[in-house]
Design a protein around this motif. Structure first.
Motif, PDB file in Angstrom:
ATOM      1  N   VAL A   1      52.109  41.147  47.942  1.00  0.00           N
ATOM      2  CA  VAL A   1      51.171  40.542  46.986  1.00  0.00           C
ATOM      3  C   VAL A   1      49.735  40.965  47.271  1.00  0.00           C
ATOM      4  O   VAL A   1      48.937  41.159  46.354  1.00  0.00           O
ATOM      5  CB  VAL A   1      51.287  38.993  46.972  1.00  0.00           C
ATOM      6  CG1 VAL A   1      52.635  38.566  46.465  1.00  0.00           C
ATOM      7  CG2 VAL A   1      51.002  38.399  48.328  1.00  0.00           C
ATOM      8  N   THR A   2      49.378  41.118  48.561  1.00  0.00           N
ATOM      9  CA  THR A   2      48.008  41.549  48.873  1.00  0.00           C
ATOM     10  C   THR A   2      47.817  43.044  48.618  1.00  0.00           C
ATOM     11  O   THR A   2      46.675  43.501  48.465  1.00  0.00           O
ATOM     12  CB  THR A   2      47.666  41.236  50.338  1.00  0.00           C
ATOM     13  OG1 THR A   2      48.669  41.796  51.201  1.00  0.00           O
ATOM     14  CG2 THR A   2      47.590  39.739  50.562  1.00  0.00           C
ATOM     15  N   SER A   3      48.911  43.791  48.535  1.00  0.00           N
ATOM     16  CA  SER A   3      48.805  45.234  48.256  1.00  0.00           C
ATOM     17  C   SER A   3      48.400  45.516  46.821  1.00  0.00           C
ATOM     18  O   SER A   3      48.232  46.679  46.440  1.00  0.00           O
ATOM     19  CB  SER A   3      50.140  45.932  48.566  1.00  0.00           C
ATOM     20  OG  SER A   3      50.378  45.960  49.953  1.00  0.00           O
ATOM     21  N   GLN A   4      48.256  44.476  46.020  1.00  0.00           N
ATOM     22  CA  GLN A   4      47.663  44.668  44.690  1.00  0.00           C
ATOM     23  C   GLN A   4      46.215  45.147  44.814  1.00  0.00           C
ATOM     24  O   GLN A   4      45.683  45.756  43.902  1.00  0.00           O
ATOM     25  CB  GLN A   4      47.715  43.355  43.903  1.00  0.00           C
ATOM     26  CG  GLN A   4      49.118  42.818  43.680  1.00  0.00           C
ATOM     27  CD  GLN A   4      49.106  41.414  43.108  1.00  0.00           C
ATOM     28  OE1 GLN A   4      48.179  41.031  42.398  1.00  0.00           O
ATOM     29  NE2 GLN A   4      50.122  40.630  43.413  1.00  0.00           N
ATOM     30  N   ILE A   5      45.589  44.852  45.952  1.00  0.00           N
ATOM     31  CA  ILE A   5      44.232  45.343  46.235  1.00  0.00           C
ATOM     32  C   ILE A   5      44.365  46.763  46.782  1.00  0.00           C
ATOM     33  O   ILE A   5      45.069  47.001  47.765  1.00  0.00           O
ATOM     34  CB  ILE A   5      43.527  44.435  47.260  1.00  0.00           C
ATOM     35  CG1 ILE A   5      43.521  42.983  46.766  1.00  0.00           C
ATOM     36  CG2 ILE A   5      42.115  44.920  47.533  1.00  0.00           C
ATOM     37  CD1 ILE A   5      43.022  41.990  47.791  1.00  0.00           C
ATOM     38  N   GLN A   6      43.718  47.718  46.179  1.00  0.00           N
ATOM     39  CA  GLN A   6      43.887  49.124  46.518  1.00  0.00           C
ATOM     40  C   GLN A   6      43.558  49.391  47.985  1.00  0.00           C
ATOM     41  O   GLN A   6      44.263  50.156  48.662  1.00  0.00           O
ATOM     42  CB  GLN A   6      43.003  49.990  45.607  1.00  0.00           C
ATOM     43  CG  GLN A   6      43.353  51.465  45.624  1.00  0.00           C
ATOM     44  CD  GLN A   6      44.757  51.727  45.110  1.00  0.00           C
ATOM     45  OE1 GLN A   6      45.244  51.042  44.215  1.00  0.00           O
ATOM     46  NE2 GLN A   6      45.427  52.720  45.677  1.00  0.00           N
ATOM     47  N   GLU A   7      42.481  48.781  48.502  1.00  0.00           N
ATOM     48  CA  GLU A   7      42.094  49.023  49.894  1.00  0.00           C
ATOM     49  C   GLU A   7      43.147  48.484  50.858  1.00  0.00           C
ATOM     50  O   GLU A   7      43.419  49.091  51.903  1.00  0.00           O
ATOM     51  CB  GLU A   7      40.732  48.364  50.180  1.00  0.00           C
ATOM     52  CG  GLU A   7      39.547  49.021  49.499  1.00  0.00           C
ATOM     53  CD  GLU A   7      39.358  48.568  48.058  1.00  0.00           C
ATOM     54  OE1 GLU A   7      38.386  48.987  47.431  1.00  0.00           O
ATOM     55  OE2 GLU A   7      40.209  47.771  47.578  1.00  0.00           O
ATOM     56  N   VAL A   8      43.741  47.354  50.534  1.00  0.00           N
ATOM     57  CA  VAL A   8      44.788  46.779  51.385  1.00  0.00           C
ATOM     58  C   VAL A   8      46.035  47.652  51.357  1.00  0.00           C
ATOM     59  O   VAL A   8      46.690  47.874  52.393  1.00  0.00           O
ATOM     60  CB  VAL A   8      45.114  45.341  50.935  1.00  0.00           C
ATOM     61  CG1 VAL A   8      46.298  44.788  51.729  1.00  0.00           C
ATOM     62  CG2 VAL A   8      43.906  44.441  51.109  1.00  0.00           C
ATOM     63  N   LYS A   9      46.380  48.159  50.200  1.00  0.00           N
ATOM     64  CA  LYS A   9      47.526  49.065  50.088  1.00  0.00           C
ATOM     65  C   LYS A   9      47.325  50.297  50.961  1.00  0.00           C
ATOM     66  O   LYS A   9      48.246  50.754  51.654  1.00  0.00           O
ATOM     67  CB  LYS A   9      47.720  49.468  48.625  1.00  0.00           C
ATOM     68  CG  LYS A   9      48.936  50.326  48.373  1.00  0.00           C
ATOM     69  CD  LYS A   9      49.087  50.627  46.889  1.00  0.00           C
ATOM     70  CE  LYS A   9      50.321  51.464  46.626  1.00  0.00           C
ATOM     71  NZ  LYS A   9      50.483  51.768  45.174  1.00  0.00           N
TER      72      LYS A   9
ATOM     73  N   ALA B   1      68.199  29.532  38.368  1.00  0.00           N
ATOM     74  CA  ALA B   1      67.233  29.898  39.407  1.00  0.00           C
ATOM     75  C   ALA B   1      66.883  31.373  39.303  1.00  0.00           C
ATOM     76  O   ALA B   1      67.718  32.199  38.916  1.00  0.00           O
ATOM     77  CB  ALA B   1      67.783  29.580  40.792  1.00  0.00           C
ATOM     78  N   GLN B   2      65.646  31.696  39.632  1.00  0.00           N
ATOM     79  CA  GLN B   2      65.168  33.077  39.707  1.00  0.00           C
ATOM     80  C   GLN B   2      64.294  33.221  40.945  1.00  0.00           C
ATOM     81  O   GLN B   2      63.513  32.328  41.275  1.00  0.00           O
ATOM     82  CB  GLN B   2      64.386  33.455  38.447  1.00  0.00           C
ATOM     83  CG  GLN B   2      63.284  32.479  38.072  1.00  0.00           C
ATOM     84  CD  GLN B   2      62.518  32.893  36.841  1.00  0.00           C
ATOM     85  OE1 GLN B   2      62.280  34.076  36.600  1.00  0.00           O
ATOM     86  NE2 GLN B   2      62.118  31.917  36.031  1.00  0.00           N
ATOM     87  N   SER B   3      64.447  34.339  41.649  1.00  0.00           N
ATOM     88  CA  SER B   3      63.702  34.548  42.885  1.00  0.00           C
ATOM     89  C   SER B   3      63.243  36.006  42.951  1.00  0.00           C
ATOM     90  O   SER B   3      63.998  36.910  42.577  1.00  0.00           O
ATOM     91  CB  SER B   3      64.580  34.214  44.096  1.00  0.00           C
ATOM     92  OG  SER B   3      63.873  34.408  45.297  1.00  0.00           O
ATOM     93  N   TYR B   4      62.020  36.212  43.422  1.00  0.00           N
ATOM     94  CA  TYR B   4      61.423  37.549  43.456  1.00  0.00           C
ATOM     95  C   TYR B   4      60.715  37.787  44.782  1.00  0.00           C
ATOM     96  O   TYR B   4      60.303  36.846  45.458  1.00  0.00           O
ATOM     97  CB  TYR B   4      60.402  37.711  42.318  1.00  0.00           C
ATOM     98  CG  TYR B   4      60.940  37.380  40.956  1.00  0.00           C
ATOM     99  CD1 TYR B   4      61.619  38.323  40.206  1.00  0.00           C
ATOM    100  CD2 TYR B   4      60.790  36.097  40.428  1.00  0.00           C
ATOM    101  CE1 TYR B   4      62.132  38.008  38.961  1.00  0.00           C
ATOM    102  CE2 TYR B   4      61.289  35.780  39.185  1.00  0.00           C
ATOM    103  CZ  TYR B   4      61.971  36.736  38.455  1.00  0.00           C
ATOM    104  OH  TYR B   4      62.482  36.413  37.224  1.00  0.00           O
ATOM    105  N   ASP B   5      60.550  39.064  45.127  1.00  0.00           N
ATOM    106  CA  ASP B   5      59.682  39.394  46.246  1.00  0.00           C
ATOM    107  C   ASP B   5      58.249  39.498  45.736  1.00  0.00           C
ATOM    108  O   ASP B   5      57.961  39.178  44.583  1.00  0.00           O
ATOM    109  CB  ASP B   5      60.137  40.694  46.925  1.00  0.00           C
ATOM    110  CG  ASP B   5      60.118  41.898  45.986  1.00  0.00           C
ATOM    111  OD1 ASP B   5      59.609  41.749  44.847  1.00  0.00           O
ATOM    112  OD2 ASP B   5      60.602  42.970  46.367  1.00  0.00           O
ATOM    113  N   GLY B   6      57.337  39.947  46.578  1.00  0.00           N
ATOM    114  CA  GLY B   6      55.929  39.955  46.194  1.00  0.00           C
ATOM    115  C   GLY B   6      55.551  41.034  45.226  1.00  0.00           C
ATOM    116  O   GLY B   6      54.545  40.929  44.510  1.00  0.00           O
ATOM    117  N   LEU B   7      56.353  42.107  45.140  1.00  0.00           N
ATOM    118  CA  LEU B   7      55.974  43.233  44.294  1.00  0.00           C
ATOM    119  C   LEU B   7      56.095  42.911  42.816  1.00  0.00           C
ATOM    120  O   LEU B   7      55.473  43.552  41.977  1.00  0.00           O
ATOM    121  CB  LEU B   7      56.842  44.456  44.643  1.00  0.00           C
ATOM    122  CG  LEU B   7      56.257  45.829  44.306  1.00  0.00           C
ATOM    123  CD1 LEU B   7      54.946  46.045  45.044  1.00  0.00           C
ATOM    124  CD2 LEU B   7      57.245  46.929  44.660  1.00  0.00           C
ATOM    125  N   SER B   8      56.926  41.918  42.481  1.00  0.00           N
ATOM    126  CA  SER B   8      57.130  41.555  41.076  1.00  0.00           C
ATOM    127  C   SER B   8      56.108  40.542  40.578  1.00  0.00           C
ATOM    128  O   SER B   8      56.016  40.296  39.381  1.00  0.00           O
ATOM    129  CB  SER B   8      58.532  40.967  40.885  1.00  0.00           C
ATOM    130  OG  SER B   8      59.521  41.862  41.311  1.00  0.00           O
TER     131      SER B   8
END
Length: 810
Positions: free
Chosen positions: A466-474, A422-429
């Motif tokens: 995951v939504t912070s991949q969008i610069q404006e959302v970050k 098993a492998q588990s990640y948060d949204g940043l990965s």
């Protein structure tokens, strides 16, 4: 019982055996010799029945091979395989009494593996060290045997003592029935060749070749050769006096270092982690009187006592005092390495392993955290911290490369790579649209590593990441956090906030990346009141506060982009929270989890379809930044929704482990005894092909008839009950299910290692020893289980080039 007594007698006899060959104890002759042709590490092998033979006599239930015959050494007659254990009793010379020097404990010879593991070589006196070198490696006969098959024929291999003649560094342990490396045993290290020994006969030649080519083995051979050469030099009284004086100083330095290590361990052990950090299991905010508030504000520092203790002890030693700060980091690093070596050995001996990866910002630097889950030899689930690192970026390729380095270090052998389930990640990965991302890169090498959601990763945090991949959302999240931090870091500002609004602004909890759902709603609903509060601060506070308050007024009054995204996430985040609550209620039901995920996707899709109305909610005085239009903002909102939808589908695509868990749920045994859960079994075996379907079904049928287990609700308790039974496939299933990260944390459960690491690291500002400190604090209970921990740390410290003169004996 008679066979057991015979085996015990055999072991005692083998411990007394001396080497009859002239080379047996003539000292270590030198380094590796070239061998043109390697022979197989076993004697002549005889085939047995065809592997497809299903007759009752083909294979016994205990794994013996009744029809196998193995040729013994010296032209002895062939004997049945089940009698191999008794053959050793007739080996020549076993009844002779050893004339060599022996240690008082257990009657082991000084050069034996057992003695060198119990009393490390470096702790022996110079005379004893020379005596061990003169005796050379101990080479008892081993009863190693291993079954195998080739073209449908089964075989049994057993160890041949000819390997001792070909590899001068090779030694053995009769009690462990394994092979070791003599030069490496005399040094320090945490390899298989010095700790557990090698028992794999099939790959023995490859393992020997790989070990001989390793740098550590070559270094240890060179050191041993040099020490052997020096042993023949006759030392005068003046030389002996110099050596004695040096060793006395080394003893003092080692003692002071031992005191420092012990002090650090005691300080770490005295801090009740969960009490000091008040780490909650839920995603809800702590109360205002929570100790966590002090931790977040830096008013409590668990690392400070370590610095003080080290400083006090180092003042008593010129060697340590001169090195000061450098020594602190090196000692902590050595302590951490001893723990990591112990973790490696435990993980390698585990049946299955899972990896969890998370991120936290430490001093504005995102750190990647790696933890492992496995079941130890006591049938206890272990969640251990392994590594933390600051990566260049968080692209899938960068994260995957880092993780593969950690995993290759943990699982160097091809066979061990099947253990990672098993492998588990948060949204940043996880990068949206990257089909060669982290989880796929890992599965290319570790094919059984299923991607699952873990309760250690809060769902609202994941969606923010995951939504912070969008610069404006970050940028939106950064501004929202800025409002919180503005009030949390100053008492007078909080007083103004309470006077105007009557309550505190909800704060972020758990990690620096967390988006608090209440904060989004609060800022949206109390926008005008917050503007009033900032205007009051401009009239009553200092210049810095006035400057920042003016920026926040501009943000809340006229920044159309911020207000647009505030409206968007006011719609999105309640859906995330509702999904999280659904998961809490359906944690063990794979069908319900898939339905909850489907409902969540539908809800986000509805919001995406209605984003055209977001622009109309903006206050009339707001203005869009230069270059931004309604169409662009709608496109950003649509992209954010698409990312959340895609990520939710991917994160919850695999739920077979939940179905597998129901097979071993005691409360369902009564129903399963009436109607066998064939569909659940089919899904389980399809997901985990290492399980044998027919045997697992047979074992489960036996299990379902046991009425005393009908009330068993704990998988861990069931595993402990079955651990000594022949239900091997059921045990494998239980280990898989327990090792796989849970979807939801159980009540009163110890916080996950990932959460504990985050709680520690967010209160640590030192970048140069993050990993070491995290290892020592998080794994303080594990340190107590490591034999001779302090001395192992001292030896690692002493082996560093700059410390050898002051910490190594002559």
């Amino acid at each position: 019982m008679e066979q057991k007594k015979q085996q015990q007698l055999l072991n005692l006899q083998r411990l007394q055996k001396v080497q009859n060959s002239p080379e047996g104890h003539s000292g270590y002759p030198g380094l590796k010799k070239e061998v043109k042709k390697e022979e197989a590490p076993w004697e002549l092998i005889h085939p047995v029945s065809n592997i497809n033979d299903t007759s009752p006599t083909a294979h016994s239930s205990k794994g013996e091979f009744p029809h196998v015959t193995v040729k013994m050494e010296g032209g002895e007659p062939e004997v049945p395989a089940q009698e191999i254990k008794a053959v050793g009793a007739s080996c020549p010379g076993q009844n002779l009494t050893s004339s060599l020097l022996q240690t008082p404990q257990e009657g082991f010879k000084m050069n034996s593996v057992e003695a060198l593991q119990q009393t490390p070589f470096w702790r022996l006196s110079l005379a004893d060290q020379l005596q061990v070198i003169e005796m050379g490696p101990e080479r008892p006969p081993l009863l190693l045997q291993q079954s195998g098959c080739d073209r449908g024929k089964e075989y049994i291999r057993r160890f041949s003592t000819k390997w001792y003649d070909r590899k001068e560094w090779l030694c053995g342990s009769a009690t462990k029935d394994a092979l070791f490396c003599f030069p490496c045993l005399l040094s320090v290290g945490g390899t298989t060749w010095t700790q557990t020994g090698v028992r794999d006969l099939k790959h023995l030649a490859d393992k020997i070749k790989k070990h001989e080519e390793s740098k550590s083995h070559m270094d240890n051979c060179m050191k041993l050769a040099a020490l052997s050469k020096n042993s023949v030099i006759q030392l005068g009284e003046e030389d002996l006096a110099t050596i004695k004086k040096h060793n006395q100083e080394v003893e003092k330095n080692r003692y002071r270092l031992w005191v420092i290590i012990e002090s650090i361990s005691n300080i770490i052990d005295s801090i009740p982690f969960c009490d000091a950090f008040e780490l909650g299991l839920s995603d809800q905010d702590e109360m205002e009187d929570s100790v966590n508030l002090d931790m977040l504000r830096g008013q409590l520092n668990p690392v400070a006592p370590i610095d003080l203790a080290m400083e006090l002890h180092m003042q008593s030693s010129p060697v340590l005092r001169d090195l000061s700060k450098m020594v602190q980091n090196e000692v902590l690093d050595c302590m951490s390495r001893v723990v990591k070596d112990f973790i490696k050995e435990q993980v390698k001996s585990a049946h299955f392993v899972a990896i969890e990866v998370g991120h936290i910002s430490v001093s504005s630097h995102p750190q990647t955290i790696v933890t492992f889950r496995y079941i130890d030899e006591h049938c206890s689930l272990v969640e251990c911290f392994y590594a933390v690192a600051e990566l260049e970026d968080h692209r899938g390729e960068t994260v995957a490369t880092f993780l593969l380095q950690q995993l290759e270090d943990m699982f160097p052998e091809t066979a061990d790579k099947q253990k990672l389930i098993a492998q588990s990640y948060d949204g940043l990965s996880m990068t949206h649209g990257d089909h060669t991302g982290v989880q796929n890169r890992i599965r290319d090498i570790f094919p059984n590593a299923k991607y699952v959601h873990s309760c250690a990763h809060q769902l609202n945090v994941v969606m923010q990441q995951v939504t912070s991949q969008i610069q404006e959302v970050k940028g939106f999240f950064a501004n929202l956090s800025g409002i919180q931090e503005f009030f949390s870091c100053n008492t007078k500002r909080k007083e103004v906030l309470e006077a105007v609004l009557g309550r505190h602004l909800p704060r972020s909890s758990q990690t620096n990346w967390n988006l608090n759902i209440q904060t989004v709603n609060y800022v949206f609903e109390k926008r005008l009141k917050l503007i009033e509060c900032f205007q009051e601060i401009k009239r009553t506070c200092d210049d810095l506060a006035v400057q920042m308050a003016s920026q926040f007024i501009q943000l809340l009054e006229k920044d159309g982009e911020f207000l647009y995204l505030l409206s968007l996430f006011r719609r999105l985040m309640p859906q995330v929270d509702a999904f999280r609550r659904q998961l809490w209620g359906t944690a063990m039901d794979s069908i319900a989890v898939r339905k909850a995920a489907s409902d969540f996707v539908s809800a986000i899709s509805s919001i995406r379809d209605s984003i055209g109305s977001l622009f109309s909610e903006l206050p009339p005085e707001s203005m869009l930044p230069r270059g931004k239009t309604k169409a662009i903002l709608d496109q950003i909102a649509s992209e954010a929704c698409n990312i959340i939808i895609a990520h939710a589908k991917e994160r919850f695509a695999f739920t077979s482990h939940l179905m597998s868990a129901t097979l071993a749920q005691g409360t369902l045994f009564r129903a399963y005894n009436r109607t066998f859960p064939q569909e659940a079994l089919d899904q389980t075996v399809e997901a985990y092909p290492m399980l044998e379907k027919e045997r697992l079904k047979t074992e489960l049928c036996v299990l379902y008839k046991m009425k005393e287990l009908y009330s068993c609700t704990s998988l861990s308790a069931l595993m402990c009950v079955l651990v000594d039974t022949p239900l091997e496939q059921t045990l494998a299933l239980l280990r898989i299910v327990i090792t796989t990260p849970k979807l939801v944390a159980e009540e009163e459960e110890t916080p996950s290692a990932l959460k504990r690491v985050k709680a520690l690291l967010r209160n640590t500002t030192s970048q140069d020893r993050l990993s070491a400190l995290a290892t020592l604090f998080i794994e303080k209970d594990m340190i107590k289980k490591i034999p001779d921990f302090n001395n192992k740390t001292i030896e690692l410290f002493a082996r560093q080039a700059e410390h050898q003169d002051d910490f190594l004996y002559k």
